[in-house]
Design a protein around this motif. Structure first.
Motif, PDB file in Angstrom:
ATOM      1  N   ARG A   1     -16.240   3.143  -3.101  1.00 28.93           N
ATOM      2  CA  ARG A   1     -14.904   3.694  -3.288  1.00 28.93           C
ATOM      3  C   ARG A   1     -14.887   4.757  -4.393  1.00 28.93           C
ATOM      4  N   VAL A   2     -15.665   4.550  -5.439  1.00 21.46           N
ATOM      5  CA  VAL A   2     -15.736   5.571  -6.492  1.00 21.46           C
ATOM      6  C   VAL A   2     -16.414   6.825  -5.948  1.00 21.46           C
ATOM      7  N   LYS A   3     -17.469   6.659  -5.165  1.00 21.03           N
ATOM      8  CA  LYS A   3     -18.132   7.811  -4.560  1.00 21.03           C
ATOM      9  C   LYS A   3     -17.165   8.599  -3.679  1.00 21.03           C
ATOM     10  N   GLN A   4     -16.355   7.877  -2.897  1.00 24.68           N
ATOM     11  CA  GLN A   4     -15.387   8.542  -2.032  1.00 24.68           C
ATOM     12  C   GLN A   4     -14.349   9.296  -2.854  1.00 24.68           C
ATOM     13  N   ALA A   5     -13.911   8.693  -3.947  1.00 24.01           N
ATOM     14  CA  ALA A   5     -12.917   9.356  -4.792  1.00 24.01           C
ATOM     15  C   ALA A   5     -13.489  10.622  -5.409  1.00 24.01           C
ATOM     16  N   ILE A   6     -14.728  10.577  -5.846  1.00 18.32           N
ATOM     17  CA  ILE A   6     -15.369  11.751  -6.433  1.00 18.32           C
ATOM     18  C   ILE A   6     -15.533  12.848  -5.387  1.00 18.32           C
ATOM     19  N   ALA A   7     -15.901  12.450  -4.173  1.00 23.03           N
ATOM     20  CA  ALA A   7     -16.153  13.412  -3.104  1.00 23.03           C
ATOM     21  C   ALA A   7     -14.875  13.950  -2.468  1.00 23.03           C
ATOM     22  N   GLY A   8     -13.743  13.331  -2.773  1.00 22.50           N
ATOM     23  CA  GLY A   8     -12.484  13.762  -2.183  1.00 22.50           C
ATOM     24  C   GLY A   8     -12.228  13.199  -0.806  1.00 22.50           C
ATOM     25  N   THR A   9     -12.968  12.129  -0.443  1.00 24.48           N
ATOM     26  CA  THR A   9     -12.808  11.522   0.884  1.00 24.48           C
ATOM     27  C   THR A   9     -12.076  10.178   0.825  1.00 24.48           C
ATOM     28  N   TRP A  10     -11.657   9.760  -0.367  1.00 21.28           N
ATOM     29  CA  TRP A  10     -10.959   8.478  -0.540  1.00 21.28           C
ATOM     30  C   TRP A  10      -9.630   8.509   0.202  1.00 21.28           C
ATOM     31  N   THR A  11      -9.345   7.457   0.939  1.00 25.47           N
ATOM     32  CA  THR A  11      -8.039   7.308   1.574  1.00 25.47           C
ATOM     33  C   THR A  11      -7.563   5.880   1.362  1.00 25.47           C
ATOM     34  N   SER A  12      -6.257   5.700   1.385  1.00 28.79           N
ATOM     35  CA  SER A  12      -5.686   4.366   1.244  1.00 28.79           C
ATOM     36  C   SER A  12      -5.984   3.537   2.487  1.00 28.79           C
ATOM     37  N   GLY A  13      -6.051   2.252   2.300  1.00 28.84           N
ATOM     38  CA  GLY A  13      -6.285   1.353   3.426  1.00 28.84           C
ATOM     39  C   GLY A  13      -6.381  -0.061   2.919  1.00 28.84           C
ATOM     40  N   ASP A  14      -6.897  -0.932   3.767  1.00 25.65           N
ATOM     41  CA  ASP A  14      -7.015  -2.342   3.437  1.00 25.65           C
ATOM     42  C   ASP A  14      -8.370  -2.845   3.900  1.00 25.65           C
ATOM     43  N   VAL A  15      -9.114  -3.479   3.001  1.00 25.58           N
ATOM     44  CA  VAL A  15     -10.423  -4.046   3.339  1.00 25.58           C
ATOM     45  C   VAL A  15     -10.379  -5.546   3.101  1.00 25.58           C
ATOM     46  N   TRP A  16     -10.798  -6.306   4.097  1.00 26.59           N
ATOM     47  CA  TRP A  16     -10.851  -7.764   3.994  1.00 26.59           C
ATOM     48  C   TRP A  16     -12.237  -8.187   4.452  1.00 26.59           C
ATOM     49  N   GLY A  17     -13.178  -8.208   3.522  1.00 23.09           N
ATOM     50  CA  GLY A  17     -14.579  -8.417   3.858  1.00 23.09           C
ATOM     51  C   GLY A  17     -14.961  -9.881   3.950  1.00 23.09           C
ATOM     52  N   GLY A  18     -15.755 -10.207   4.960  1.00 27.17           N
ATOM     53  CA  GLY A  18     -16.218 -11.580   5.142  1.00 27.17           C
ATOM     54  C   GLY A  18     -17.693 -11.739   4.805  1.00 27.17           C
ATOM     55  N   MET A  19     -18.269 -12.837   5.279  1.00 26.76           N
ATOM     56  CA  MET A  19     -19.669 -13.116   4.974  1.00 26.76           C
ATOM     57  C   MET A  19     -20.592 -12.096   5.618  1.00 26.76           C
ATOM     58  N   ALA A  20     -20.228 -11.577   6.763  1.00 24.73           N
ATOM     59  CA  ALA A  20     -21.068 -10.591   7.438  1.00 24.73           C
ATOM     60  C   ALA A  20     -21.221  -9.326   6.617  1.00 24.73           C
TER      61      ALA A  20
ATOM     62  N   ARG B   1       0.829  -1.199   0.000  1.00 19.65           N
ATOM     63  CA  ARG B   1       0.000   0.000   0.000  1.00 19.65           C
ATOM     64  C   ARG B   1       0.869   1.257   0.000  1.00 19.65           C
ATOM     65  N   ALA B   2       0.257   2.366  -0.394  1.00 20.44           N
ATOM     66  CA  ALA B   2       0.896   3.674  -0.385  1.00 20.44           C
ATOM     67  C   ALA B   2      -0.204   4.702  -0.181  1.00 20.44           C
ATOM     68  N   VAL B   3       0.157   5.965  -0.131  1.00 23.39           N
ATOM     69  CA  VAL B   3      -0.836   7.019   0.079  1.00 23.39           C
ATOM     70  C   VAL B   3      -1.918   6.968  -0.997  1.00 23.39           C
ATOM     71  N   ASN B   4      -1.524   6.616  -2.216  1.00 21.95           N
ATOM     72  CA  ASN B   4      -2.494   6.566  -3.312  1.00 21.95           C
ATOM     73  C   ASN B   4      -2.738   5.142  -3.806  1.00 21.95           C
ATOM     74  N   LEU B   5      -2.392   4.145  -2.987  1.00 25.21           N
ATOM     75  CA  LEU B   5      -2.580   2.737  -3.348  1.00 25.21           C
ATOM     76  C   LEU B   5      -3.217   1.980  -2.194  1.00 25.21           C
ATOM     77  N   ALA B   6      -4.432   1.486  -2.401  1.00 22.30           N
ATOM     78  CA  ALA B   6      -5.164   0.722  -1.393  1.00 22.30           C
ATOM     79  C   ALA B   6      -5.262  -0.742  -1.824  1.00 22.30           C
ATOM     80  N   THR B   7      -5.627  -1.606  -0.878  1.00 27.49           N
ATOM     81  CA  THR B   7      -5.811  -3.026  -1.173  1.00 27.49           C
ATOM     82  C   THR B   7      -7.158  -3.494  -0.641  1.00 27.49           C
ATOM     83  N   TYR B   8      -7.675  -4.552  -1.263  1.00 29.57           N
ATOM     84  CA  TYR B   8      -8.985  -5.080  -0.857  1.00 29.57           C
ATOM     85  C   TYR B   8      -9.102  -6.543  -1.272  1.00 29.57           C
ATOM     86  N   SER B   9      -9.892  -7.290  -0.514  1.00 30.39           N
ATOM     87  CA  SER B   9     -10.161  -8.686  -0.857  1.00 30.39           C
ATOM     88  C   SER B   9     -11.273  -9.214   0.045  1.00 30.39           C
TER      89      SER B   9
END
Length: 358
Positions: free
Chosen positions: A265-284, A124-132
């Motif tokens: 994530r696209v909405k956040q990028a358009i609104a200027g609220t997007w930040t880098s981070g990591d999302v690991w979503g489960g069944m919940a 990851r970096a300031v402008n690079l996020a990860t997700y899975s």
């Protein structure tokens, strides 16, 4: 963050997709690019990401303009394609294969004003996020189904590469199967490719010849479930619903849903609220789930799976909680303990009952 994804030796093909219209047209729509490792088709890993892209267009209309490139091999081609998307004015780029990680990182450094997201990676970096997604959660449930339906107790597993994400899934199926059949075993064949229908089919045939009467996979084509249908053995697909390819023997599939994540994530990028981070979503979270069930499955089994699904969603059932032994019989997770996320993400051992080498 979990690991992933994908390689294909086909030549890349650049395709575009115009945004759907609603409301007043924006003079400069927000541009979003997607990079796919395999053909889109109508099932599989890339198909599910494509459904997410389409959902972005449907939800945001003229506010966005999306494009995609399919059949992009991991390696130099990936870096060239990602760089071209950035040069073409895309303000947010989703790279949807584990093997795109280093290439995405390099392009992100060269285009600090562009936002990048890498599926299944860990850099990851300031402008690079990860997700899975936590694919291992629904895989545990398919293990229960396999343990109940297999008469031989032998489950065949067609897998791409021995990386932690794949190993997690194999172990989760094993744990699920042994929760209902303590004598169940898994035989693994690695194809060294995320998408190669010929190799996947050959691996499936080999596993059935070795006594497996339930097949599952961590590869992207429908070849494994088609082989299962022809051989008359139960199976569960991966990435997306594959019931139409094996209407008699496909029980369910581990299914990914990227729609909500991509839209948010696209909405956040358009609104200027997007930040880098990591999302690991489960069944919940709904990011991963089981697809529709074969209508021929027995009601008691469906009830059992439904109950375990709710336990996973609530946190009552933690897949990698002890006691868990590895292939040698050594205790890897003591009773009363559970693996941490970093331990799951670096998993490099097979659980007791898995036949094969990491």
């Amino acid at each position: 963050m979990t690991l992933h994804r994908r390689s294909l030796l086909a030549a890349p093909a650049l395709l575009g997709a115009a945004a759907l219209t609603h409301g007043a047209a924006a003079a400069d729509p927000f541009k979003v690019g997607f990079v796919y490792v395999s053909p889109i088709g109508d099932a599989g890993w890339t198909f599910q990401h494509e459904l997410g892209r389409r959902a972005v267009e449907a939800a945001l209309g003229d506010a966005v303009k999306t494009s995609y490139v399919e059949n992009v091999p991991e390696g130099a081609d990936a870096e060239r394609v990602i760089r071209r998307l950035a040069q073409d004015g895309n303000q947010l780029i989703f790279a949807t294969s584990f093997g795109y990680m280093n290439q995405t990182e390099r392009v992100a450094k060269a285009f600090p004003k562009v936002k990048f997201e890498h599926a299944t990676g860990y850099k990851r970096a300031v402008n690079l996020a990860t997700y899975s997604g936590r694919y291992y959660e629904p895989r545990y449930l398919t293990g229960i189904i396999a343990g109940r339906l297999s008469k031989s107790g032998v489950i065949g597993y067609v897998a791409a590469f021995p990386i932690p994400e794949v190993i997690q899934g194999i172990n989760a199926v094993m744990l699920g199967a042994r929760s209902v059949n303590p004598n169940a075993t898994i035989k693994v064949v690695f194809t060294s490719s995320w998408y190669d229908p010929g190799r996947e089919r050959a691996a499936a045939d080999t596993l059935v010849a070795q006594g497996a009467d339930y097949l599952t996979q961590h590869t992207d084509s429908t070849a494994v479930v088609q082989a299962a249908e022809e051989k008359g053995v139960w199976c569960s697909g991966y990435d997306s619903d594959m019931l139409k390819y094996a209407p008699k023997t496909h029980t369910t599939a581990v299914e990914m849903h990227w729609d909500d994540y991509y839209i948010d994530r696209v909405k956040q990028a358009i609104a200027g609220t997007w930040t880098s981070g990591d999302v690991w979503g489960g069944m919940a979270s709904g990011m991963v789930r089981l697809s529709r069930f074969n209508p021929n499955l027995p009601a008691p089994l469906l009830g059992e799976v439904a109950a375990k699904t709710e336990e996973i969603k609530s946190g009552k059932l933690v897949v990698f909680s002890g006691p868990i032994k590895d292939q040698s019989g050594a205790v890897k997770v003591p009773a009363g303990k559970a693996l941490t996320d970093p331990e799951i993400l670096s998993m490099n051992w097979f659980a007791e009952g898995v036949q094969g080498k990491v």
